[in-house]
Design a protein around this motif. Structure first.
Motif, mmCIF file in Angstrom:
data_model
loop_
_atom_site.group_PDB
_atom_site.id
_atom_site.type_symbol
_atom_site.label_atom_id
_atom_site.label_comp_id
_atom_site.label_asym_id
_atom_site.label_seq_id
_atom_site.Cartn_x
_atom_site.Cartn_y
_atom_site.Cartn_z
ATOM 1 N N GLU A 1 35.916 -64.491 5.286
ATOM 2 C CA GLU A 1 34.560 -64.932 4.949
ATOM 3 C C GLU A 1 34.381 -65.022 3.436
ATOM 4 O O GLU A 1 33.828 -65.983 2.915
ATOM 5 N N ARG A 2 34.877 -63.996 2.714
ATOM 6 C CA ARG A 2 34.775 -63.982 1.245
ATOM 7 C C ARG A 2 35.494 -65.182 0.636
ATOM 8 O O ARG A 2 35.039 -65.760 -0.345
ATOM 9 N N LEU A 3 36.594 -65.594 1.262
ATOM 10 C CA LEU A 3 37.378 -66.718 0.751
ATOM 11 C C LEU A 3 36.881 -68.077 1.245
ATOM 12 O O LEU A 3 37.466 -69.102 0.927
ATOM 13 N N GLY A 4 35.810 -68.078 2.047
ATOM 14 C CA GLY A 4 35.214 -69.333 2.495
ATOM 15 C C GLY A 4 35.878 -69.961 3.705
ATOM 16 O O GLY A 4 35.687 -71.155 3.962
ATOM 17 N N ALA A 5 36.634 -69.177 4.499
ATOM 18 C CA ALA A 5 37.347 -69.739 5.644
ATOM 19 C C ALA A 5 36.460 -69.888 6.888
ATOM 20 O O ALA A 5 36.889 -70.481 7.859
ATOM 21 N N ASP A 6 35.262 -69.334 6.878
ATOM 22 C CA ASP A 6 34.319 -69.452 7.994
ATOM 23 C C ASP A 6 34.925 -68.978 9.316
ATOM 24 O O ASP A 6 35.012 -69.732 10.288
ATOM 25 N N PRO A 7 35.336 -67.691 9.375
ATOM 26 C CA PRO A 7 35.923 -67.188 10.617
ATOM 27 C C PRO A 7 34.872 -67.054 11.707
ATOM 28 O O PRO A 7 33.679 -66.889 11.423
ATOM 29 N N GLY A 8 35.313 -67.123 12.954
ATOM 30 C CA GLY A 8 34.418 -66.849 14.067
ATOM 31 C C GLY A 8 34.135 -65.361 14.130
ATOM 32 O O GLY A 8 34.678 -64.567 13.355
ATOM 33 N N SER B 1 41.663 -56.622 19.872
ATOM 34 C CA SER B 1 40.582 -57.315 19.162
ATOM 35 C C SER B 1 41.122 -58.529 18.423
ATOM 36 O O SER B 1 42.225 -58.495 17.879
ATOM 37 N N PHE B 2 40.329 -59.595 18.419
ATOM 38 C CA PHE B 2 40.756 -60.878 17.856
ATOM 39 C C PHE B 2 39.657 -61.500 17.019
ATOM 40 O O PHE B 2 38.490 -61.140 17.128
ATOM 41 N N LEU B 3 40.020 -62.474 16.237
ATOM 42 C CA LEU B 3 39.066 -63.408 15.636
ATOM 43 C C LEU B 3 39.795 -64.711 15.422
ATOM 44 O O LEU B 3 41.018 -64.759 15.353
ATOM 45 N N TRP C 1 43.770 -70.849 14.277
ATOM 46 C CA TRP C 1 44.474 -69.585 14.107
ATOM 47 C C TRP C 1 43.734 -68.464 14.832
ATOM 48 O O TRP C 1 42.512 -68.458 14.895
ATOM 49 N N LEU C 2 44.491 -67.509 15.336
ATOM 50 C CA LEU C 2 43.938 -66.288 15.919
ATOM 51 C C LEU C 2 44.529 -65.104 15.184
ATOM 52 O O LEU C 2 45.749 -65.049 14.961
ATOM 53 N N LEU C 3 43.673 -64.185 14.793
ATOM 54 C CA LEU C 3 44.145 -62.926 14.232
ATOM 55 C C LEU C 3 43.994 -61.878 15.322
ATOM 56 O O LEU C 3 42.978 -61.831 16.017
ATOM 57 N N GLN C 4 45.005 -61.056 15.491
ATOM 58 C CA GLN C 4 44.988 -59.986 16.479
ATOM 59 C C GLN C 4 45.187 -58.665 15.751
ATOM 60 O O GLN C 4 46.094 -58.531 14.933
ATOM 61 N N GLU C 5 44.322 -57.692 16.069
ATOM 62 C CA GLU C 5 44.428 -56.377 15.434
ATOM 63 C C GLU C 5 45.449 -55.522 16.179
ATOM 64 O O GLU C 5 45.332 -55.306 17.379
#
Length: 164
Positions: free
Chosen positions: A44-51, A82-84, A94-98
């Motif tokens: 978010e800080r970098l402007g990527a607009d994550p879900g 957990s994902f985003l 892209w999906l990030l997985q914790e």
């Protein structure tokens, strides 16, 4: 450009003429993070607009698309749960997985690494708590605590049985 995340044996390559696939057509690309909240905030800080962060109603591996997504992180904060999602400037998904603790056999114990100071500090806190229990069980102070901590940290990261 080839990017290798800290401590990772894998790399991601970005650029032109790397693949015949059209920009924006790659979906479901996974990256692993140790802290989903921090990753969301950084994107978010970098402007990527994550879900928004989500978990899957059916377990730790999500369904394709948005099927069975439940808002918020995994209620038990289970590793792998957990994902985003976000899209890069080309429209690739892209999906990030914790993942906070790897399943057994997923980490080479000969190559223990930590992705950040915060990850190492958290691991040291867990080792300190476990070592306190160890000393309480033995009824004696352990002068070899550095060896015990090191063994604990490596075993935990490799998903092996922890020292008692």
């Amino acid at each position: 450009m080839q990017v290798t995340p800290p401590g990772s044996p894998a790399s991601v390559i970005f650029g032109t003429s790397v693949t015949a696939q059209e920009p924006g057509t790659a979906q479901g690309l996974h990256l692993i993070v140790s802290d989903i909240d921090a990753a969301h905030d950084e994107l978010e800080r970098l402007g990527a607009d994550p879900g928004e962060i989500f978990h899957d109603a059916g377990g730790v591996f999500h369904h394709g698309g948005t099927d069975a997504r439940v808002p918020g992180p995994d209620p038990q904060r289970n590793s792998y749960g957990s994902f985003l999602s976000f899209s890069d400037p080309d429209g690739n998904g892209w999906l990030l997985q914790e993942i906070t603790t790897r399943l057994p056999g997923r980490v080479d114990p000969a190559a223990t690494t930590f992705a950040s100071t915060a990850d190492l500090a958290a691991a040291l806190r867990r080792a300190a708590a476990a070592h306190g229990e160890h000393e309480a069980r033995t009824g004696a102070e352990d002068p070899d605590w550095p060896d015990w901590y090191a063994d604990y940290l490596v075993r935990e990261q490799a998903g092996q049985d922890l020292p008692q």
